[in-house]
Design an enzyme around this catalytic site. Structure first.
Site, PDB file in Angstrom:
ATOM      1  CB  THR A 134      -0.851  -0.110   1.323  1.00  0.00           C
ATOM      2  OG1 THR A 134      -1.749  -1.128   1.071  1.00  0.00           O
ATOM      3  CG2 THR A 134      -1.774   1.225   1.372  1.00  0.00           C
TER       4      THR A 134
ATOM      5  CB  SER B 146       2.567  -8.071   1.756  1.00  0.00           C
ATOM      6  OG  SER B 146       1.358  -8.343   2.181  1.00  0.00           O
TER       7      SER B 146
ATOM      8  CB  THR C  48       0.228  -3.618   6.442  1.00  0.00           C
ATOM      9  OG1 THR C  48      -0.838  -3.352   5.834  1.00  0.00           O
ATOM     10  CG2 THR C  48       0.875  -2.218   6.567  1.00  0.00           C
ATOM     11  CG  ASP C  49      -2.506  -7.337   3.632  1.00  0.00           C
ATOM     12  OD1 ASP C  49      -2.998  -6.676   4.200  1.00  0.00           O
ATOM     13  OD2 ASP C  49      -3.151  -7.756   2.543  1.00  0.00           O
TER      14      ASP C  49
HETATM   15  N1  ASP Z   1      -3.219  -3.862   2.596  1.00  0.00           N
HETATM   16  C1  ASP Z   1      -1.769  -4.343   2.089  1.00  0.00           C
HETATM   17  C2  ASP Z   1      -0.946  -3.227   2.482  1.00  0.00           C
HETATM   18  O1  ASP Z   1      -0.996  -2.630   3.701  1.00  0.00           O
HETATM   19  C3  ASP Z   1      -1.755  -4.797   0.838  1.00  0.00           C
HETATM   20  C4  ASP Z   1      -0.475  -5.553   0.901  1.00  0.00           C
HETATM   21  O2  ASP Z   1      -0.067  -6.217   1.963  1.00  0.00           O
HETATM   22  O3  ASP Z   1       0.331  -5.741  -0.123  1.00  0.00           O
HETATM   23  O4  ASP Z   1       0.126  -2.827   1.838  1.00  0.00           O
END
Ligand code: ASP
Length: 332
Positions: free
Chosen positions: A13, A56, A88-89
């Protein structure tokens, strides 16, 4: 002279823009992320590079093994610390792997963003600045890998993503954060008692470990398939303090005779018990049948620890000893 910090970006993100019109996707390079935050130049001499460019969930343990080697090379080449940006995932998984594999005192900081750059209040720039400040700091030396978001500093071994959207998503339910940011200065209030290091041979191969979550009424039919599917180990996120429905016990017992089976808890906090419950499928029963107690590690972290230990060629007894001694202070 400012300290040198290596920034390695992997997408997520924090780097996402609406390029294709369908929704945001990771497009911004490491260099672009850093040049968007001019204040970083006051904190460190940064060299930025794009290591991967992905959501991720696309990352693999092999990617993280390569990333750990790259960070080690950068530190040995003079960097005072390293920052990894990613989605963050799976931040908690990346951070935990780096904590186990990078055997240096230079701080390694993983960060990301919950609000992408197209949104008001995007948190990426502030998180990246704080991450560089932590990586450049003397205070964080020797602490291992940390996750820095929302002005909090969390030890890799206890941090978890706890919310799908909130910028305060990262928590360490067992311990709380180890520190915080105050007016641009990292404050480290406490340190993990011990660091764990796994040394991998350069040609060590991936050893896949399955992760299963137990649920009410589970009959355990997937457990019987684990060996056939080519897994080298299993982590079960059991109920409560480490309990499985009694109808899964026979298949768990047979599997534990073939490969390491680790007993974690699906609760998200606390330790797996050792000596409280005696019913069939209780922690006492399962540990007697050869399952390994995950202690305070949740399923995600237990899976990574087991997979890396297997990749390093660790014996069944040493695997058990590593899990059992997780919370013991370093022997002097
Ligand atoms: N929601 C995710 C992020 O915070 C997408 C990911 O993990 O790539 O980046």
């Amino acid at each position: 002279m400012l300290p040198e910090v290596a920034v390695l970006s992997m997408g997520g993100t924090i780097s996402s823009t609406n390029a294709g019109g369908k929704g945001v996707e990771p497009t911004l390079t490491g260099e672009a992320l850093v040049s968007d935050v001019p204040e970083i130049a006051d904190a460190a001499e940064v060299s930025a590079a794009s290591f991967r460019q992905a959501a991720s969930g696309e990352l693999t343990i092999d990617d993280l093994v390569e990333l750990a080697a790259e960070i080690t090379r950068r530190v040995d080449g003079g960097a005072s610390g390293a920052v990894v940006t990613q989605g963050t995932d799976t931040i908690e998984e990346t951070a935990f792997v780096l904590d186990l594999l990078v055997d240096r005192d230079a701080p390694v900081v993983v960060t990301g963003a919950m609000r992408n750059p197209t949104l008001p209040g995007a948190d990426g720039p502030a998180n990246l600045l704080a991450a560089v400040q932590v990586a450049a700091s003397e205070a964080a030396r020797g602490i291992g890998t940390v996750v820095v978001l929302n002005d909090e500093i969390h030890a890799a071994r206890y941090v978890k993503k706890t919310h799908t959207e909130n910028p305060a998503t990262f928590k360490s339910p067992l311990t709380g954060p180890v520190g915080w940011m105050s007016e641009g200065t990292p404050r480290i209030a406490m340190r993990p008692i011990r660091r764990h290091h796994i040394a991998l041979a350069p040609d060590a191969q991936d050893r896949p470990v399955a992760l299963l979550k137990a649920s009410l009424g589970d009959d355990g039919r997937l457990i019987g398939e684990i060996g056939r599917l080519g897994y080298a180990g299993l982590v079960v996120e059991a109920l409560g303090g480490g309990h499985m429905p009694s109808r899964t016990v026979e298949s768990l017992t047979s599997l534990a005779a073939e490969m390491p089976v680790v007993l974690a808890s699906r609760t998200g906090s606390g330790e797996v018990l050792r000596r409280t419950y005696g019913f069939p499928g209780s922690e006492i029963d399962l540990l007697d049948r050869g399952l390994i107690n995950a202690g305070p590690l949740d399923g995600l972290k237990a899976r990574l620890l087991l997979s890396l230990l297997l990749r390093a060629g660790t014996s069944r007894d040493e695997i058990q000893a590593t899990f059992d001694s997780w919370l013991e202070p370093e022997s002097r």
